[in-house]
Design a protein around this motif. Structure first.
Motif, PDB file in Angstrom:
ATOM      1  N   ALA A   1      -1.896  -2.871  -5.388  1.00  0.00           N
ATOM      2  CA  ALA A   1      -2.596  -2.463  -4.171  1.00  0.00           C
ATOM      3  C   ALA A   1      -2.568  -3.616  -3.167  1.00  0.00           C
ATOM      4  N   PRO A   2      -2.681  -3.300  -1.881  1.00  0.00           N
ATOM      5  CA  PRO A   2      -2.613  -4.343  -0.867  1.00  0.00           C
ATOM      6  C   PRO A   2      -3.589  -5.495  -1.104  1.00  0.00           C
ATOM      7  N   ALA A   3      -4.848  -5.201  -1.479  1.00  0.00           N
ATOM      8  CA  ALA A   3      -5.812  -6.284  -1.698  1.00  0.00           C
ATOM      9  C   ALA A   3      -5.372  -7.169  -2.859  1.00  0.00           C
ATOM     10  N   THR A   4      -4.811  -6.574  -3.901  1.00  0.00           N
ATOM     11  CA  THR A   4      -4.352  -7.336  -5.055  1.00  0.00           C
ATOM     12  C   THR A   4      -3.141  -8.195  -4.693  1.00  0.00           C
ATOM     13  N   VAL A   5      -2.246  -7.630  -3.903  1.00  0.00           N
ATOM     14  CA  VAL A   5      -1.079  -8.401  -3.447  1.00  0.00           C
ATOM     15  C   VAL A   5      -1.538  -9.666  -2.735  1.00  0.00           C
ATOM     16  N   MET A   6      -2.544  -9.527  -1.870  1.00  0.00           N
ATOM     17  CA  MET A   6      -3.025 -10.671  -1.101  1.00  0.00           C
ATOM     18  C   MET A   6      -3.723 -11.679  -2.010  1.00  0.00           C
ATOM     19  N   ALA A   7      -4.557 -11.190  -2.944  1.00  0.00           N
ATOM     20  CA  ALA A   7      -5.293 -12.091  -3.832  1.00  0.00           C
ATOM     21  C   ALA A   7      -4.342 -12.873  -4.736  1.00  0.00           C
ATOM     22  N   ARG A   8      -3.356 -12.196  -5.310  1.00  0.00           N
ATOM     23  CA  ARG A   8      -2.420 -12.878  -6.195  1.00  0.00           C
ATOM     24  C   ARG A   8      -1.583 -13.910  -5.427  1.00  0.00           C
ATOM     25  N   SER A   9      -1.227 -13.575  -4.209  1.00  0.00           N
ATOM     26  CA  SER A   9      -0.469 -14.530  -3.391  1.00  0.00           C
ATOM     27  C   SER A   9      -1.308 -15.767  -3.094  1.00  0.00           C
TER      28      SER A   9
ATOM     29  N   VAL B   1      -2.077   4.108   7.029  1.00  0.00           N
ATOM     30  CA  VAL B   1      -1.744   2.693   6.927  1.00  0.00           C
ATOM     31  C   VAL B   1      -2.943   1.946   6.341  1.00  0.00           C
ATOM     32  N   GLN B   2      -2.689   1.133   5.313  1.00  0.00           N
ATOM     33  CA  GLN B   2      -3.707   0.244   4.761  1.00  0.00           C
ATOM     34  C   GLN B   2      -3.400  -1.178   5.232  1.00  0.00           C
ATOM     35  N   LEU B   3      -4.430  -1.878   5.686  1.00  0.00           N
ATOM     36  CA  LEU B   3      -4.265  -3.208   6.265  1.00  0.00           C
ATOM     37  C   LEU B   3      -5.136  -4.211   5.524  1.00  0.00           C
TER      38      LEU B   3
ATOM     39  N   TYR C   1     -10.563  -9.128  -0.720  1.00  0.00           N
ATOM     40  CA  TYR C   1      -9.957  -8.843   0.584  1.00  0.00           C
ATOM     41  C   TYR C   1     -10.256  -7.398   0.973  1.00  0.00           C
ATOM     42  N   PRO C   2     -11.098  -7.201   1.995  1.00  0.00           N
ATOM     43  CA  PRO C   2     -11.399  -5.832   2.451  1.00  0.00           C
ATOM     44  C   PRO C   2     -10.135  -5.145   2.943  1.00  0.00           C
ATOM     45  N   VAL C   3     -10.057  -3.852   2.702  1.00  0.00           N
ATOM     46  CA  VAL C   3      -8.891  -3.074   3.130  1.00  0.00           C
ATOM     47  C   VAL C   3      -9.297  -2.186   4.297  1.00  0.00           C
ATOM     48  N   GLY C   4      -8.611  -2.343   5.401  1.00  0.00           N
ATOM     49  CA  GLY C   4      -8.844  -1.480   6.556  1.00  0.00           C
ATOM     50  C   GLY C   4      -7.828  -0.348   6.566  1.00  0.00           C
ATOM     51  N   THR C   5      -8.181   0.733   7.213  1.00  0.00           N
ATOM     52  CA  THR C   5      -7.265   1.887   7.284  1.00  0.00           C
ATOM     53  C   THR C   5      -7.132   2.368   8.718  1.00  0.00           C
ATOM     54  N   MET C   6      -6.006   2.973   9.005  1.00  0.00           N
ATOM     55  CA  MET C   6      -5.758   3.567  10.313  1.00  0.00           C
ATOM     56  C   MET C   6      -4.649   4.616  10.139  1.00  0.00           C
ATOM     57  N   GLU C   7      -4.440   5.388  11.180  1.00  0.00           N
ATOM     58  CA  GLU C   7      -3.365   6.372  11.148  1.00  0.00           C
ATOM     59  C   GLU C   7      -2.362   6.052  12.229  1.00  0.00           C
ATOM     60  N   LEU C   8      -1.103   5.983  11.849  1.00  0.00           N
ATOM     61  CA  LEU C   8      -0.012   5.730  12.785  1.00  0.00           C
ATOM     62  C   LEU C   8       0.684   7.052  13.065  1.00  0.00           C
TER      63      LEU C   8
END
Length: 579
Positions: free
Chosen positions: A408-416, A443-445, A483-490
């Motif tokens: 997941a995006p938050a995990t990607v950021m934490a592991r990095s 979109v997850q940010l 890391y909080p995950v934000g969402t939006m629609e593109l």
């Protein structure tokens, strides 16, 4: 005789003195020209001034005229004729009299025209005097003044060139300064050539004006019999004083210059660290020889040019090395993504004078993911050096690996963040990771200390506020890996813009103003992703920021929309970026 009167004049004689000794003592002679008879009578002092004896002079004015320089004779005849025609009584002028030795004596001639009752000129009575010392001193003063003026002009040119050379960053900048035609005109040079040493050869890189070089000399060997080759070979300037000097010393080159009116030349070696890096030639058509002051100024100019060339060469070499290293750390190609158009750009903010150490850690990446998903990354490692670039390369690879593994995006950021912390580099990095589902537009940010992204919609451009965590490395050090995950629609036709702070920061502007300017630029920019990326990176180039810029534009295509034409990566070089 007048000279006898002059020699016998004493303080005990009756006063006032006779005119003859007065004239003789003042180095003056007299003449009486009978215009009807065509004869000129002269006293003894006049004979001495014209360097003729009474025995050889028969009274004819032509004999005196032959003693004058032809141009002076014609000028004097014209002056006398014009005075008579205008009805004036007096004339006067300087002429040069050729003596028996072949040398010339400056002489002043002054005449008074006597006329009859009808106004017709009948006689000219006048004086002549030796004006050599008078004019020699006057000429010497003028020559000294001209030399002083020329020296000041040359000094000003050299100082101006040195100032301009100090601002020259590249070899072409140096060449542009040297070729400046205004500077050449003030130095008096008719033409200029500049060559750089390449092994055992000299290659001309500049000439002014265009076509000033001799055919066949654009590339010459250092051991050839040319003045520039000789200056480079011996590390000593070559000053050529005259055409005769040129023809005698350089018979191979001189025949090519005979039709150009060259009268002298100066060839200067360009030396840096006791090693020749090039040579410069200045050719003149209106002078012979060089004064010691002029030689010193030209040598000083050559030294400034050599130092600037050496500095520019080092700058370009280090810049190429730095940019090559940084480009090697960026992805060589950006994969095609079904349902989206993607444009990436990179601009180096390489600072002049940094000599290769000022390379940043900015990067971008695009990661294809299963299920019509794609990961877009933008980041910036702290620092501007090769260490930052190396860390950026490692961090980009591991972040890409974590995302490709399906985390997941938050995990990607934490592991990095943990990875960067374990490198023990004392460096941190800001990063923004966006994972987009192109089939739905979701979109997850995740943001790690990085600036917010922008989204361009039909109603304008908006900043997407994403609650962020600490930069990578710092979050692991402080055990704050949430890391909080934000969402939006593109939506279809909408674009997501990710960039590093080099695009919104420049001298004299705060971040908020920079962000507003960026938003305006996106709104006013073209809809096409490639064209929009070009526009944004060009704006950064115009501002001349010394910070790097990484940029990624992701545009979601609408239903049935054709694939935008993308540049050929092979034609773009090792990475799809714009330096």
């Amino acid at each position: 005789m007048a000279e006898q009167g002059a020699s016998s004049l004493s303080l005990s004689e009756d006063w006032p003195a006779h005119p003859d000794p007065i004239l003789a003592l003042n180095r003056m002679g007299s003449f009486d020209w009978d215009l009807d008879a065509g004869l000129v009578h002269m006293d003894a002092q006049a004979h001495r001034i014209f360097d003729v004896t009474p025995e050889e002079y028969d009274g004819r004015p032509d004999l005196l005229g032959d003693r004058l320089l032809r141009s002076d004779r014609e000028r004097l005849d014209s002056l006398v004729a014009r005075t008579m025609k205008d009805g004036r009584e007096n004339y006067g002028g300087y002429v040069r009299v050729r003596r028996r030795s072949g040398t010339f004596r400056w002489t002043y001639v002054q005449g008074y025209i006597r006329r009859d009752d009808t106004g017709r000129p009948r006689r000219i009575i006048g004086i002549i005097r030796d004006a050599t010392e008078e004019l020699d001193e006057s000429v010497a003063r003028r020559e000294r003044a001209a030399r002083d003026t020329a020296r000041r002009e040359w000094t000003n040119v050299v100082e101006a060139a040195t100032t301009a050379l100090a601002r020259a960053h590249t070899v072409q900048d140096v060449i542009d300064v040297v070729k400046d035609t205004h500077g050449l005109a003030l130095l008096g040079a008719r033409s200029l050539v500049l060559g750089l040493v390449e092994g055992d050869r000299i290659r001309l890189v500049a000439e002014g004006p265009e076509g000033a070089s001799v055919p066949g000399t654009r590339v010459t060997r250092v051991d050839e019999p040319y003045p520039m080759s000789e200056a480079v070979r011996t590390l000593a300037p070559r000053f050529i004083e005259s055409p005769e000097d040129f023809a005698e010393r350089y018979p191979v080159l001189w025949p090519h210059l005979t039709g150009l009116g060259i009268t002298s030349a100066a060839y200067l070696p360009l030396i840096a660290h006791a090693r020749p890096i090039g040579g410069m030639g200045l050719l003149y058509s209106d002078r012979r020889g060089f004064s010691p002051e002029e030689r010193d100024l030209l040598i000083s100019l050559g030294s400034s040019i050599a130092q600037s060339l050496q500095r520019a060469m080092l700058y370009e070499r280090e810049k190429d090395l730095a940019q090559g290293l940084q480009q090697a750390m960026l992805p060589r190609t950006i994969p095609s993504v079904p349902g989206a158009d993607v444009a990436v750009r990179y601009r180096s903010g390489y600072a002049y004078g940094s000599l290769g150490r000022d390379i940043g850690g900015d990067w971008y990446d695009l990661i294809p993911l299963p299920g019509d998903r794609v990961g877009a990354v933008i980041g910036d490692v702290q620092g501007h050096d090769t260490h930052a670039a190396a860390i950026m390369g490692q961090l980009r690879i591991v972040l890409r690996a974590y995302a490709a593994e399906g985390h997941a995006p938050a995990t990607v950021m934490a592991r990095s963040s943990v990875f960067l912390h374990e490198l023990d580099t004392d460096r941190f990095a800001t990063c923004l990771y966006a994972e987009a589902d192109l089939s739905t537009g979701a979109v997850q940010l995740v943001r790690a200390g990085h600036i917010d992204p922008l989204v361009r919609k039909d109603d304008g451009c908006h900043r997407v506020v994403v609650e962020g965590g600490l930069p990578l490395g710092l979050s692991a050090e402080f055990d704050s890996l949430e890391y909080p995950v934000g969402t939006m629609e593109l939506g279809p036709g909408q674009s997501l813009v990710l960039c590093t702070d080099g695009l919104i920061e420049w001298p004299g502007t705060d971040l908020d103003d920079g962000m507003r300017t960026l938003i305006e630029s996106v709104v006013e920019g073209p809809e096409d992703a490639e064209q929009l990326a070009d526009r944004l990176i060009d704006l950064a180039e115009e501002r001349g920021s010394d910070d790097d810029v990484a940029l990624l534009v992701l545009r979601r295509r609408g239903p049935g929309e054709a694939v935008a034409r993308r540049p050929d990566p092979a034609a773009q070089g090792p990475a799809p970026s714009r330096p």
